[in-house]
Design a protein around this motif. Sequence first.
Motif, PDB file in Angstrom:
ATOM      1  N   VAL A   1      -0.107 -29.146  -2.797  1.00 57.76           N
ATOM      2  CA  VAL A   1      -0.145 -28.539  -1.457  1.00 57.76           C
ATOM      3  C   VAL A   1       0.239 -29.600  -0.435  1.00 57.76           C
ATOM      4  N   ILE A   2       1.175 -29.259   0.426  1.00 58.58           N
ATOM      5  CA  ILE A   2       1.683 -30.229   1.401  1.00 58.58           C
ATOM      6  C   ILE A   2       1.741 -29.595   2.788  1.00 58.58           C
ATOM      7  N   SER A   3       1.202 -30.301   3.775  1.00 57.12           N
ATOM      8  CA  SER A   3       1.385 -29.890   5.165  1.00 57.12           C
ATOM      9  C   SER A   3       2.113 -31.013   5.883  1.00 57.12           C
ATOM     10  N   ASP A   4       3.413 -30.902   5.964  1.00 61.67           N
ATOM     11  CA  ASP A   4       4.248 -31.931   6.600  1.00 61.67           C
ATOM     12  C   ASP A   4       5.469 -31.249   7.200  1.00 61.67           C
ATOM     13  N   SER A   5       5.236 -30.057   7.757  1.00 65.79           N
ATOM     14  CA  SER A   5       6.348 -29.296   8.326  1.00 65.79           C
ATOM     15  C   SER A   5       5.808 -28.444   9.468  1.00 65.79           C
ATOM     16  N   ALA A   6       6.652 -27.593  10.006  1.00 65.36           N
ATOM     17  CA  ALA A   6       6.265 -26.840  11.198  1.00 65.36           C
ATOM     18  C   ALA A   6       6.202 -25.347  10.912  1.00 65.36           C
ATOM     19  N   MET A   7       5.476 -24.623  11.780  1.00 64.49           N
ATOM     20  CA  MET A   7       5.473 -23.163  11.722  1.00 64.49           C
ATOM     21  C   MET A   7       6.719 -22.663  12.453  1.00 64.49           C
ATOM     22  N   PHE A   8       7.056 -21.420  12.181  1.00 64.97           N
ATOM     23  CA  PHE A   8       8.259 -20.856  12.792  1.00 64.97           C
ATOM     24  C   PHE A   8       8.129 -20.767  14.314  1.00 64.97           C
ATOM     25  N   ALA A   9       6.955 -20.391  14.780  1.00 69.77           N
ATOM     26  CA  ALA A   9       6.710 -20.258  16.223  1.00 69.77           C
ATOM     27  C   ALA A   9       5.202 -20.260  16.442  1.00 69.77           C
ATOM     28  N   PRO A  10       4.747 -20.476  17.684  1.00 66.26           N
ATOM     29  CA  PRO A  10       3.301 -20.456  17.925  1.00 66.26           C
ATOM     30  C   PRO A  10       2.714 -19.124  17.458  1.00 66.26           C
ATOM     31  N   GLY A  11       1.598 -19.194  16.751  1.00 65.88           N
ATOM     32  CA  GLY A  11       0.940 -17.970  16.301  1.00 65.88           C
ATOM     33  C   GLY A  11       1.568 -17.322  15.082  1.00 65.88           C
TER      34      GLY A  11
END
Length: 469
Positions: free
Chosen positions: A184-194
């Motif tokens: 599991v990796i969190s090193d990127s962005a979401m598409f848009a807020p929310g």
Amino acid sequence: MPSTPTIPRDLSSWLDAHDADAFAQLNEFLRIPSVSARSEHNADTAAAAGWLHAALARIGFTVETLPTPGHPVVLAEWRKAGPNAPTILIYGHYDVQPAEPLELWTSPAFDPTVRDGKLFARGSVDDKGQLWAHVMALAAHLDVRGRLPVNVIVLAEGEEEVGSPNLAPFIEKHMIRLACDAVVISDSAMFAPGIPSILSSLRGLAYFEVTVRGPSGDLHSGMYGGAVVNPAMALARALATLHDAKGRIAIKGFYDKVKPFPAAVLKGMRALPHSDARFRKEIGVRALGGEAGKTTLEKLWTRPTCEINGLLSGYTGEGAKTVLPGEAMAKVSFRLVPDQRPEVIERLFKAHLMRQLPASSGVTVKVTALHGGRPWRADLDGPVFDAARIALRAAFGRAPVIVGEGGSIPVVGDFERILGAPVLLVGFGLPGENAHAPDEWIGVRNFRDGTRTMAMLYEEFAARHAAGA
Ligand code: BES
Ligand code: ZN
């Protein structure tokens, strides 16, 4: 539509109660200027590893800091969930990009500051803040319940921003110990807020330094100019041949291995609420470029590119100096898509430049490969992806979208290949986060929701794994 899942009450109350503490500690982590690319920061990079080591030990993990030929790997383990529970490997990086140009930061890069719900600091989103969200989620479980529903390995490296040169050999060497059911990796962005997002692809990378040399030193541009080939001109002309008029890369064989994205993935991309006007505004340009006939998201996520990352030659100081420079240098990189390989691109690129600047051209050209990584694509089936969909829905109140990404995390393919485990990429950054640039930030709310997502993901994954086993 199934009812909206909710984060377990005991965990979310603990996270609420420890919110100020979570940020206070994150600020400490962010104050350490662990710039992996700069040797003058070696002590700081080591200090960041030490800080993380201590933090993981404090929450109840068994931690080791293992040396590599470069910066060390912090490896933390908690394996008391029992033999039938699955094992998750959480990967992140404690190194950061250089903060320069420092004068463009609104508040100092290594002095974390909150403004308008954003925590500004180098490494806030890439990747200390996102890694810290995982640590807080683990801490919540351990403190509230005295255990985790899954066995957990945390692997944090200090060389991601310099291309992870020592990580694949490290994973190979410790393959048995690192065996897991999901990475599991969190090193990127979401598409848009929310709009929570699960990543389905990353581009690969092939990065080069090109040096063109002419006369043995700088010359007077009046006394010699006109009769001597100018290396800066020669390099500029060669670089200008890398694309054709339609924005395609004009290197022979460059697209040979490009495999089209599945129609369903492209369809999903077209359904995402992307606006070119908003995108242009965010980056401050009047028009966009690139390959003709492709949408922006297609260009960013599914097509290979070639960019000049840096150019250096001749006189660049104040005023004018009439000089014919003795050499010129460019940093050139390619983003790659499945199934392109950095080694092959290196061969094709070198051959292209040699054709443009042969021995008879009056200059010599030298190409050095700096680093590379393979592209990656996931199929998103299996318990860890199902667990992520539920956890994201619980934390953000809506189902995640599937996105691609133009950036690279070279080690993702290595994890998959060496450990044979699926890789889940869920990032909590946001568009405009200024990763690698001045005023990098992470949304305070996204940090909180990201932490909640992770706290729930471990449980959901354990439940699904048991059901499937
Ligand atoms: N976190 C990024 C990669 C990334 C960026 C993923 C945007 C998803 C969205 C990572 O730290 C990074 O910057 N990687 C480098 C890789 C390089 C140094 C080998 C990149 O993409 O330039
Ligand atoms: Zn980065």
